[in-house]
Design a protein around this motif. Structure first.
Motif, short mmCIF file in Angstrom:
data_model
loop_
_atom_site.label_atom_id
_atom_site.label_comp_id
_atom_site.label_asym_id
_atom_site.label_seq_id
_atom_site.Cartn_x
_atom_site.Cartn_y
_atom_site.Cartn_z
N ASP A 571 0.83 -1.21 0.00
CA ASP A 571 0.00 0.00 0.00
C ASP A 571 0.86 1.26 0.00
OD1 ASP A 571 -2.19 -1.63 0.04
OD2 ASP A 571 -2.45 -1.55 2.23
N ARG A 574 2.48 1.54 -3.36
CA ARG A 574 1.48 1.89 -4.36
C ARG A 574 1.20 3.40 -4.35
NH1 ARG A 574 -2.26 -1.09 -7.01
NH2 ARG A 574 -1.65 -2.92 -5.78
N GLU A 575 1.09 3.94 -3.14
CA GLU A 575 0.84 5.37 -3.02
C GLU A 575 2.00 6.18 -3.59
OE1 GLU A 575 -0.08 8.71 0.46
OE2 GLU A 575 0.09 6.56 0.96
N LEU A 577 4.20 5.20 -5.89
CA LEU A 577 4.24 5.05 -7.34
C LEU A 577 3.18 5.90 -8.03
CD1 LEU A 577 4.86 1.18 -7.64
CD2 LEU A 577 6.52 3.02 -8.01
N GLU A 578 2.01 5.96 -7.42
CA GLU A 578 0.94 6.78 -8.01
C GLU A 578 1.32 8.25 -7.99
OE1 GLU A 578 -2.54 5.77 -5.84
OE2 GLU A 578 -2.85 3.87 -6.90
N GLN A 580 4.27 9.28 -8.41
CA GLN A 580 5.23 9.43 -9.50
C GLN A 580 4.57 9.26 -10.87
OE1 GLN A 580 8.50 10.19 -8.98
NE2 GLN A 580 8.03 10.34 -6.79
N GLY A 581 3.29 8.99 -10.86
CA GLY A 581 2.58 8.79 -12.13
C GLY A 581 2.82 7.43 -12.74
N ASP A 583 1.83 3.30 -12.92
CA ASP A 583 0.77 2.34 -12.65
C ASP A 583 1.31 1.23 -11.75
OD1 ASP A 583 -1.41 0.70 -12.60
OD2 ASP A 583 -1.39 0.22 -14.75
N ALA A 584 0.84 1.17 -10.52
CA ALA A 584 1.37 0.20 -9.55
C ALA A 584 1.05 -1.24 -9.92
CB ALA A 584 0.82 0.51 -8.16
N SER A 585 0.08 -1.45 -10.78
CA SER A 585 -0.28 -2.82 -11.17
C SER A 585 0.57 -3.33 -12.32
CB SER A 585 -1.76 -2.87 -11.56
OG SER A 585 -2.00 -2.02 -12.68
#
Length: 668
Positions: A571, A574-575, A577-578, A580-581, A583-585
């Motif tokens: 989590d 993921r936050e 990476l988001e 940084q723009g 896609d965490a998936s």
């Protein structure tokens, strides 16, 4: 006092008058002796002196020469006064032919093994060498060792044998017992177990009189009895060399070295071989093993080779993609020979092991020209050797292949094409600064520009570029070389590293007088390079006018394309990476397979932080801001940080988040 028959006295003592040997008398024999009494001691001329010269049981030195009775006794007594029971404790194998009563030298002369002149010369040497034996001196003078040992064996009534080196462990000598004794023990004492005969072990030795050594071997082997045979020393050494080769070149090693030839690594220049250690380093197994190490390192893409002797083992490690891997463990006994071989190749002094040495090996491996920078360092267990592999293939890389983003690449091209100013590349050791600079120099038009470099050392040779080597010991320092280059009408100057105030000042002066200066620094990020130069002693207003740009860089490992897998981010990650723009998936992780040594990574790619100094930043630099403030201002003006550039590589699937965080921890 009555008269007594001396024969009766001798008979009662059990001594034969003719042989003076105690015997057990038989009745019939006694009657014959009484019928024909005879004795010889009192028949010698002047057998007894008129008066005894000394009391009984005392003797002066040299008395035997003056006493006629002594001469008579020594002439008539053929065997010692020892009973048969004691005399039969040891019975040698075979009977002597009478030559065992002669001196060794006389026996050898009589057999033609040596000349009388050789014997006289050896005896003269023996007088001056009390710690040597006659046979050792004769062997050193060139006499046949086999004939000498054969004569020694006969005089000592010990069998003599030759070791069948052709049979080796298959019948020439006993390898199992040799392992129990140890090769080093056998080398030190020149002994070797040959075979087992019943309950006895047959030991070959070069000395027939070392009974304590035989007892020691008996205890070490745990056998009830030992039979000693005499052998030649060079036979023992030859047998132990066979064992040494079989131990050092194990079955696996033999298979490995089967395809390695002595000419696979062609050394451009070698030192002359004039001492024993060099001869050992020149033996075929050592040459082949050193070649195997170098070939394997090139095949694996290593940048450095570490050969590290320890207390119990020898380690060979390769630095691959920035990480050290233990690749092989040659026998510890090969440590000195491997180091000596590398010193010969690098033209170093192999007799000096107490101080560090640096050298260079120019060689060709599989058709590729390589330079190996060799460094030795004394340790308690031997010399550690590190070789930096300078492969021209590694610097023949286009700028497009280094990992620049399109925007950063265009900005960097503009920097290296500027007519004047200073362009810096910064980062820790091993971050690829030299590769970036050399690739940049190749983009220049060398036909129209005079490009010169000052390096310490010159790692790679570049066509069309004048390269100068720094030699501090003779006063050829960076400032001296730079002043000389400025009189050579240069257009572009590359300085290996700005280390001191004087070098930095000359670089700034060259940039302000119309030259493009490329150089390196050791800082964590681009903005801190300006602060470093101020701390060295340069004036901020000079830096603001001279510096055009600073490129900070790192190398991150690429994900192995054969085993990388998609991973699930936490989590928190993921936050991030988001933000940084990214896609965490759609992020990838290292898995590990045989093709990447189970690391999950294969190869490296650069991440970059390019600071372009515009007019606004020049004014800021002139005010000498602190590092944190200056970095914040650079980021506000659009500078992409190392971590941000690394995350772009993560989004492209080139590397992992963990790898980027590892290399940018200090620069964040």
């Amino acid at each position: 006092m009555g008269k007594y028959n001396i024969d009766d006295i001798l008979d009662r003592l059990g001594v034969d008058a003719e042989t003076s040997v105690p015997r057990r008398r038989q009745p019939a024999q006694q009657e014959q002796e009484e019928a024909a009494p005879s004795h010889t001691i009192d028949k010698a001329e002047q057998a007894f002196s008129p008066l005894p010269s000394m009391p009984a049981h005392q003797k002066r030195p040299g008395a035997d020469r003056d006493d006629p009775a002594a001469r008579a006794r020594s002439a008539d007594i053929a065997e010692p006064l020892v009973g048969n029971a004691i005399n039969e404790i040891y019975t040698p194998d075979g009977e002597g032919d009478g030559e065992d009563h002669l001196a060794l030298g006389e026996v050898l002369v009589s057999r033609g093994a040596i000349t009388r002149e050789q014997l006289t010369s050896a005896q003269q040497v023996l007088k001056q060498s009390p710690n040597q034996t006659l046979q050792q001196i004769l062997i050193e003078q060139g006499a046949d060792e086999v004939e000498i040992q054969r004569a020694v064996a006969e005089l000592a009534r010990v069998p003599f044998e030759r070791i069948d080196l052709e049979k080796g462990l298959e019948g020439g000598f006993d390898g199992r017992l040799l392992q129990r004794l140890g090769v080093e023990y056998c080398k030190e004492h020149l002994v070797i177990p040959l075979r087992t005969e019943g309950k006895r072990v047959v030991i070959g030795a070069t000395r027939p009189d070392d009974v304590f050594r035989i007892d020691e071997i008996k205890r070490m082997l745990g056998v009830p009895a030992i039979k000693l045979v005499l052998v030649a020393a060079f036979d023992v050494r030859g047998a132990l060399e066979i064992v040494g080769e079989s131990e050092e070149e194990s079955e696996d090693l033999s298979d490995i070295l089967a395809d390695v030839d002595e000419s696979d690594v062609e050394v451009a220049k070698e030192g002359s071989e004039d001492i024993n250690l060099e001869a050992k380093a020149g033996e075929s197994p050592v040459i082949r093993y050193v070649n195997y190490i170098i070939q394997t390192a090139i095949k694996e893409g290593a940048s450095d080779i570490h050969i590290e002797p320890g207390e119990k083992k020898l380690k060979v490690r390769f630095r691959i993609d920035g990480q050290l891997f233990e690749m092989m463990n040659p026998p510890l006994s090969m440590s000195a020979a491997i180091t000596s071989r590398l010193k010969i190749m690098a033209n170093l002094d192999i007799s000096e092991r107490r101080v560090p040495q640096d050298g260079r090996i120019k060689c060709t491996v599989q058709g590729r020209k390589l330079d190996l920078r060799v460094s030795t360092l004394p340790t308690p267990f031997g010399e550690k050797t590190v070789m930096r592999i300078l492969d021209t293939k590694s610097i023949n890389v286009r700028l497009e292949d280094l990992g620049f983003s399109d925007e950063t690449l265009e900005l960097w091209r503009a920097q290296i094409k500027a007519p004047h100013g200073i362009v810096l590349v910064t980062g820790p050791t091993g971050s690829g600064k030299t590769t970036t600079l050399y690739s940049s120099l190749r983009q220049l038009d060398k036909n129209k520009l005079n490009v010169s470099t000052v390096e310490d050392p010159v790692e790679y040779s570049l066509d069309g570029i004048t390269q100068t080597q720094v030699h501090d010991k003779i006063g050829m320092t960076f400032p001296v070389a730079l002043r000389a280059l400025l009189r050579q009408d240069p257009d572009v100057i590359m300085i290996g590293e700005i280390r001191d105030h004087q070098t930095a000042l000359i670089a700034v002066q060259a940039a302000l007088t119309g030259h493009l200066v490329l150089s390196t620094l050791h800082t964590n990020d681009a903005p801190s390079s300006i602060t470093r130069l101020v701390n060295i002693g340069l004036e901020p207003f000079l830096l603001g006018a001279a510096v055009n740009g600073v490129l900070a860089q790192r190398l991150v490992r690429r994900l192995c394309q054969h085993c990388k897998k998609q991973g699930a981010a936490s989590d928190e990650m993921r936050e991030y990476l988001e933000m940084q723009g990214i896609d965490a998936s759609n992020i990838w992780e290292a898995e590990g397979c045989d093709k990447c040594r189970n690391t999950g990574y294969a190869g490296r790619v650069g991440i970059y932080e390019l600071l372009v100094v515009d007019d606004g930043l020049r004014d800021v630099i002139a005010r000498n801001p602190n590092v944190a403030e200056f970095r914040r201002m650079c980021l506000e003006r659009g500078m992409v940080s190392l971590r941000d550039d690394g995350m772009q590589k993560v989004a492209a699937g080139l590397t992992s988040v963990q790898e980027v965080l590892r290399v940018t921890k200090e620069a964040a």
